[in-house]
Design a protein around this motif. Structure first.
Motif, PDB file in Angstrom:
ATOM      1  N   GLY A 169       0.851  -0.746  -0.248  1.00 37.31           N
ATOM      2  CA  GLY A 169      -0.021  -0.255   0.014  1.00 37.31           C
ATOM      3  C   GLY A 169       0.828   1.116  -0.152  1.00 37.31           C
ATOM      4  O   GLY A 169       0.360   2.488  -0.472  1.00 37.31           O
ATOM      5  N   ALA A 170       2.163   1.201   0.672  1.00 34.22           N
ATOM      6  CA  ALA A 170       2.839   1.999   1.076  1.00 34.22           C
ATOM      7  C   ALA A 170       3.973   2.786  -0.337  1.00 34.22           C
ATOM      8  O   ALA A 170       4.348   3.542  -0.379  1.00 34.22           O
ATOM      9  CB  ALA A 170       3.130   1.966   2.080  1.00 34.22           C
ATOM     10  N   GLY A 171       4.147   1.445  -1.118  1.00 33.04           N
ATOM     11  CA  GLY A 171       5.320   0.845  -2.150  1.00 33.04           C
ATOM     12  C   GLY A 171       6.511   1.056  -1.228  1.00 33.04           C
ATOM     13  O   GLY A 171       6.894   1.326  -0.255  1.00 33.04           O
ATOM     14  N   ALA A 172       7.633   0.353  -1.465  1.00 42.39           N
ATOM     15  CA  ALA A 172       8.752  -0.872  -0.931  1.00 42.39           C
ATOM     16  C   ALA A 172       9.864   0.638  -0.543  1.00 42.39           C
ATOM     17  O   ALA A 172      10.385   0.898   0.293  1.00 42.39           O
ATOM     18  CB  ALA A 172       9.286  -1.109  -2.066  1.00 42.39           C
ATOM     19  N   SER A 173      10.094   1.856  -1.821  1.00 47.60           N
ATOM     20  CA  SER A 173      10.413   2.733  -1.251  1.00 47.60           C
ATOM     21  C   SER A 173       9.636   3.638  -0.196  1.00 47.60           C
ATOM     22  O   SER A 173      10.929   4.012   0.321  1.00 47.60           O
ATOM     23  CB  SER A 173      11.156   3.451  -2.577  1.00 47.60           C
ATOM     24  OG  SER A 173       9.944   4.573  -3.017  1.00 47.60           O
ATOM     25  N   ASN A 174       8.965   3.834  -0.302  1.00 48.45           N
ATOM     26  CA  ASN A 174       8.121   4.953   0.911  1.00 48.45           C
ATOM     27  C   ASN A 174       8.440   4.165   2.508  1.00 48.45           C
ATOM     28  O   ASN A 174       7.940   4.249   3.030  1.00 48.45           O
ATOM     29  CB  ASN A 174       6.881   4.885   0.656  1.00 48.45           C
ATOM     30  CG  ASN A 174       6.755   6.438  -0.494  1.00 48.45           C
ATOM     31  OD1 ASN A 174       7.396   7.029   0.000  1.00 48.45           O
ATOM     32  ND2 ASN A 174       5.884   5.788  -0.906  1.00 48.45           N
ATOM     33  N   ALA A 175       8.371   2.399   2.212  1.00 48.92           N
ATOM     34  CA  ALA A 175       8.510   1.728   3.365  1.00 48.92           C
ATOM     35  C   ALA A 175       9.526   1.642   3.900  1.00 48.92           C
ATOM     36  O   ALA A 175      10.063   1.081   5.324  1.00 48.92           O
ATOM     37  CB  ALA A 175       7.575   0.471   3.312  1.00 48.92           C
ATOM     38  N   LYS A 176      10.726   1.791   3.281  1.00 50.36           N
ATOM     39  CA  LYS A 176      12.063   2.271   4.593  1.00 50.36           C
ATOM     40  C   LYS A 176      12.142   2.735   5.459  1.00 50.36           C
ATOM     41  O   LYS A 176      11.014   3.759   5.561  1.00 50.36           O
ATOM     42  CB  LYS A 176      13.067   2.900   3.087  1.00 50.36           C
ATOM     43  CG  LYS A 176      15.126   2.806   3.991  1.00 50.36           C
ATOM     44  CD  LYS A 176      15.567   3.764   2.488  1.00 50.36           C
ATOM     45  CE  LYS A 176      16.740   3.488   2.724  1.00 50.36           C
ATOM     46  NZ  LYS A 176      17.318   4.832   4.840  1.00 50.36           N
ATOM     47  N   ASP A 177      12.222   2.252   6.891  1.00 50.47           N
ATOM     48  CA  ASP A 177      12.463   2.467   7.790  1.00 50.47           C
ATOM     49  C   ASP A 177      11.171   2.193   8.718  1.00 50.47           C
ATOM     50  O   ASP A 177      11.181   3.773   9.383  1.00 50.47           O
ATOM     51  CB  ASP A 177      13.135   4.370   8.026  1.00 50.47           C
ATOM     52  CG  ASP A 177      14.484   4.525   7.228  1.00 50.47           C
ATOM     53  OD1 ASP A 177      15.360   3.500   7.725  1.00 50.47           O
ATOM     54  OD2 ASP A 177      14.903   5.547   7.122  1.00 50.47           O
ATOM     55  N   ILE A 236      10.568  -6.793  16.872  1.00 48.05           N
ATOM     56  CA  ILE A 236       9.813  -6.681  16.263  1.00 48.05           C
ATOM     57  C   ILE A 236      11.188  -6.451  14.658  1.00 48.05           C
ATOM     58  O   ILE A 236      11.360  -7.159  14.775  1.00 48.05           O
ATOM     59  CB  ILE A 236      11.092  -4.892  17.024  1.00 48.05           C
ATOM     60  CG1 ILE A 236      11.110  -3.959  17.937  1.00 48.05           C
ATOM     61  CG2 ILE A 236      11.794  -3.902  15.570  1.00 48.05           C
ATOM     62  CD1 ILE A 236       9.368  -3.105  17.883  1.00 48.05           C
ATOM     63  N   TYR A 237      10.150  -6.028  13.856  1.00 48.51           N
ATOM     64  CA  TYR A 237      10.401  -6.508  12.582  1.00 48.51           C
ATOM     65  C   TYR A 237       9.964  -5.216  11.675  1.00 48.51           C
ATOM     66  O   TYR A 237       9.710  -4.365  11.890  1.00 48.51           O
ATOM     67  CB  TYR A 237       8.839  -6.713  12.255  1.00 48.51           C
ATOM     68  CG  TYR A 237       8.195  -8.033  13.117  1.00 48.51           C
ATOM     69  CD1 TYR A 237       9.361  -9.822  12.857  1.00 48.51           C
ATOM     70  CD2 TYR A 237       8.110  -8.417  14.169  1.00 48.51           C
ATOM     71  CE1 TYR A 237       8.919 -11.156  12.354  1.00 48.51           C
ATOM     72  CE2 TYR A 237       7.038  -9.575  14.561  1.00 48.51           C
ATOM     73  CZ  TYR A 237       7.691 -10.918  14.163  1.00 48.51           C
ATOM     74  OH  TYR A 237       8.227 -12.225  15.146  1.00 48.51           O
ATOM     75  N   GLN A 238      11.697  -4.875  10.728  1.00 45.45           N
ATOM     76  CA  GLN A 238      12.096  -4.107   9.679  1.00 45.45           C
ATOM     77  C   GLN A 238      11.298  -4.638   8.490  1.00 45.45           C
ATOM     78  O   GLN A 238      11.697  -5.749   8.319  1.00 45.45           O
ATOM     79  CB  GLN A 238      13.207  -3.892  10.136  1.00 45.45           C
ATOM     80  CG  GLN A 238      13.775  -2.678   9.434  1.00 45.45           C
ATOM     81  CD  GLN A 238      15.306  -2.375   9.694  1.00 45.45           C
ATOM     82  OE1 GLN A 238      15.743  -3.275  10.715  1.00 45.45           O
ATOM     83  NE2 GLN A 238      15.318  -0.979   9.133  1.00 45.45           N
ATOM     84  N   ALA A 239      10.982  -3.184   7.988  1.00 46.20           N
ATOM     85  CA  ALA A 239      10.796  -3.792   6.452  1.00 46.20           C
ATOM     86  C   ALA A 239      12.370  -3.449   5.651  1.00 46.20           C
ATOM     87  O   ALA A 239      12.948  -3.224   5.899  1.00 46.20           O
ATOM     88  CB  ALA A 239       9.890  -2.983   5.939  1.00 46.20           C
ATOM     89  N   GLU A 240      12.612  -5.002   4.889  1.00 43.72           N
ATOM     90  CA  GLU A 240      13.748  -4.997   3.627  1.00 43.72           C
ATOM     91  C   GLU A 240      12.844  -5.279   2.583  1.00 43.72           C
ATOM     92  O   GLU A 240      12.317  -6.108   2.179  1.00 43.72           O
ATOM     93  CB  GLU A 240      14.179  -5.872   4.472  1.00 43.72           C
ATOM     94  CG  GLU A 240      14.855  -5.403   4.858  1.00 43.72           C
ATOM     95  CD  GLU A 240      16.212  -6.776   6.089  1.00 43.72           C
ATOM     96  OE1 GLU A 240      16.293  -7.959   4.745  1.00 43.72           O
ATOM     97  OE2 GLU A 240      16.678  -6.581   6.872  1.00 43.72           O
ATOM     98  N   GLY A 241      12.895  -4.125   1.552  1.00 43.99           N
ATOM     99  CA  GLY A 241      12.304  -5.025   0.242  1.00 43.99           C
ATOM    100  C   GLY A 241      10.326  -4.786   0.427  1.00 43.99           C
ATOM    101  O   GLY A 241       9.749  -4.027   0.569  1.00 43.99           O
ATOM    102  N   ASP A 242       9.658  -6.370  -0.222  1.00 45.32           N
ATOM    103  CA  ASP A 242       8.528  -5.786   0.478  1.00 45.32           C
ATOM    104  C   ASP A 242       8.134  -6.819   1.390  1.00 45.32           C
ATOM    105  O   ASP A 242       6.931  -7.550   1.477  1.00 45.32           O
ATOM    106  CB  ASP A 242       8.102  -6.422  -1.174  1.00 45.32           C
ATOM    107  CG  ASP A 242       8.598  -7.946  -1.575  1.00 45.32           C
ATOM    108  OD1 ASP A 242       9.998  -8.578  -0.598  1.00 45.32           O
ATOM    109  OD2 ASP A 242       7.518  -8.482  -2.481  1.00 45.32           O
ATOM    110  N   LYS A 243       9.595  -7.683   1.975  1.00 42.71           N
ATOM    111  CA  LYS A 243       9.440  -8.245   3.706  1.00 42.71           C
ATOM    112  C   LYS A 243       9.109  -7.609   4.416  1.00 42.71           C
ATOM    113  O   LYS A 243       9.705  -5.681   4.548  1.00 42.71           O
ATOM    114  CB  LYS A 243      10.185  -9.031   3.432  1.00 42.71           C
ATOM    115  CG  LYS A 243      10.237 -10.112   2.493  1.00 42.71           C
ATOM    116  CD  LYS A 243       8.945 -10.999   1.830  1.00 42.71           C
ATOM    117  CE  LYS A 243       9.329 -11.826   0.408  1.00 42.71           C
ATOM    118  NZ  LYS A 243       8.833 -12.968   0.251  1.00 42.71           N
ATOM    119  N   LEU A 244       9.049  -8.412   5.499  1.00 42.66           N
ATOM    120  CA  LEU A 244       9.153  -7.717   7.413  1.00 42.66           C
ATOM    121  C   LEU A 244       9.370  -8.950   7.905  1.00 42.66           C
ATOM    122  O   LEU A 244       9.015  -9.310   8.339  1.00 42.66           O
ATOM    123  CB  LEU A 244       7.745  -7.441   7.806  1.00 42.66           C
ATOM    124  CG  LEU A 244       6.857  -6.048   6.936  1.00 42.66           C
ATOM    125  CD1 LEU A 244       5.296  -6.395   7.267  1.00 42.66           C
ATOM    126  CD2 LEU A 244       7.947  -4.874   7.197  1.00 42.66           C
TER     127      LEU A 244
END
Length: 348
Positions: A227-235, A328-336
């Motif tokens: 929904g956000a886009g992978a680039s927007n989900a960084k951090d 805690i899970y961190q976004a990496e590409g399209d994964k968490l």
């Protein structure tokens, strides 16, 4: 029981599949008493859940309930289950007040939002070293409860916090973005579910907000990144009192479970998959012990103490599971992927 076809079904289908796996494994041993798992699709609507619960008790004569999945529908269904004397264990509803109702048949298989909220706030103030944070929620039972704990804990740690509420049915969050941007926070926390969280994150990034984005277990789904886009989900970081650990980073049991789950469903475990499995195993243990009536199963739940994939399955007098880990899970590409336990997770 939960949202199996609605907007947030991505966080309910996994525990349903985990529960199905546990029951299928048990039935495959050809026991004298087999177990049938019957799904009830609430679409996340409390009013729909109430009618389904009444149907489950009166028509289907259920002996126990896994769910409801969400806190709002749990609030509505709880009194129906109490009247019907049906033991229930939710693998995912985390609102604090559920344990304060005095219900005798209600249980949950993971830590509540007071534990999760404190854990993610510790991570924000500690590992992320945030001095300013903006906390947003959509005013639903689950969302508000979690956001309130995050706010209180952050303020207690000296973090400067501002808040806002968004419309649960809204899609334009520009007014919130316009409040967040001038505050220039180090972190933004959203209490809510992934469908809305993804849209909010996208609009925050498009509005120039670069703060680290965090949310709770309701957002632990790939749909957030989509929904956000992978680039927007960084951090982006997501907290959950649940364990998704296909590599066995936390324990060997989670790797064994993940391999079996993938073999059965051709998919990696997702949010609450393992909790659904563990909760179903508690009901399996009751049946193995010869407890098949609703009253006998409920009495068994008072003394159950068995190892699960995610934690030791043991309940306090108020129905709360006794384990209190938050991950805690961190976004990496399209994964968490799993970053670590909130108590010691670090960010490179």
């Amino acid at each position: 029981m939960g949202d199996l076809t609605g907007e947030n079904s991505g966080i309910v289908i996994p525990p349903k599949q985990g529960a199905q796996m546990a029951i299928d494994e048990y039935n495959a041993t050809n026991p004298k008493v087999k177990i049938t798992l019957k799904p009830y699709d609430t679409q996340g609507k409390p009013e729909q859940a109430t009618g389904l619960a009444q149907q489950a008790i009166k028509n289907d004569k259920i002996a126990g309930l896994i769910g409801p999945a969400f806190s709002g529908e749990s609030q509505s269904v709880g009194p129906v289950l109490e009247e019907g004397k049906i033991p229930s264990i939710s693998p995912s509803a985390t609102n604090v007040t559920l344990a304060e109702k005095g219900w005798k048949y209600w249980h949950r298989g993971l830590a509540d939002d007071s534990v999760q909220g404190a854990g993610v706030a510790e991570f924000i103030a500690g590992a992320l070293k945030a001095k300013k944070a903006f906390v947003i929620h959509d005013n639903q039972d689950y969302s508000k409860g979690l956001a309130d704990v995050v706010t209180q804990t952050l303020k207690g740690k000296g973090v400067n916090v501002q808040n806002d509420i968004v419309d649960t049915k809204g899609t334009d969050y520009s007014s919130t973005v316009n409040k967040v941007k001038p505050f220039a926070p180090d972190a933004v926390f959203f209490g809510g579910y992934y469908a809305q969280g993804g849209r909010l994150l996208k609009q925050l990034r498009e509005g120039g907000v670069t703060a680290k984005f965090l949310s709770g277990d309701g957002s632990l789904d790939g749909g957030l990144i989509k929904g956000a886009g992978a680039s927007n989900a960084k951090d982006t970081f997501i907290s959950c009192p649940c364990l998704i650990d296909p590599t066995g980073k936390a324990n060997a049991a989670s790797k064994k479970f993940a391999d079996a789950y993938k073999a059965k469903f051709n998919a990696d475990p997702a949010i609450y998959s393992a909790e659904g499995y563990d909760v179903a195993q508690v009901f399996v243990a009751a049946v193995k012990a010869g407890k098949t009536s609703t009253e006998d199963i409920n009495e068994f739940l008072k003394t159950v103490d068995i190892p699960g994939v995610t934690k030791q399955m043991k309940f306090g007098e108020n129905g709360e599971v006794t384990a209190t880990d938050v991950y805690i899970y961190q976004a990496e590409g399209d994964k968490l992927p799993l970053l670590g336990n909130s108590k010691d997770a670090t960010v490179g």
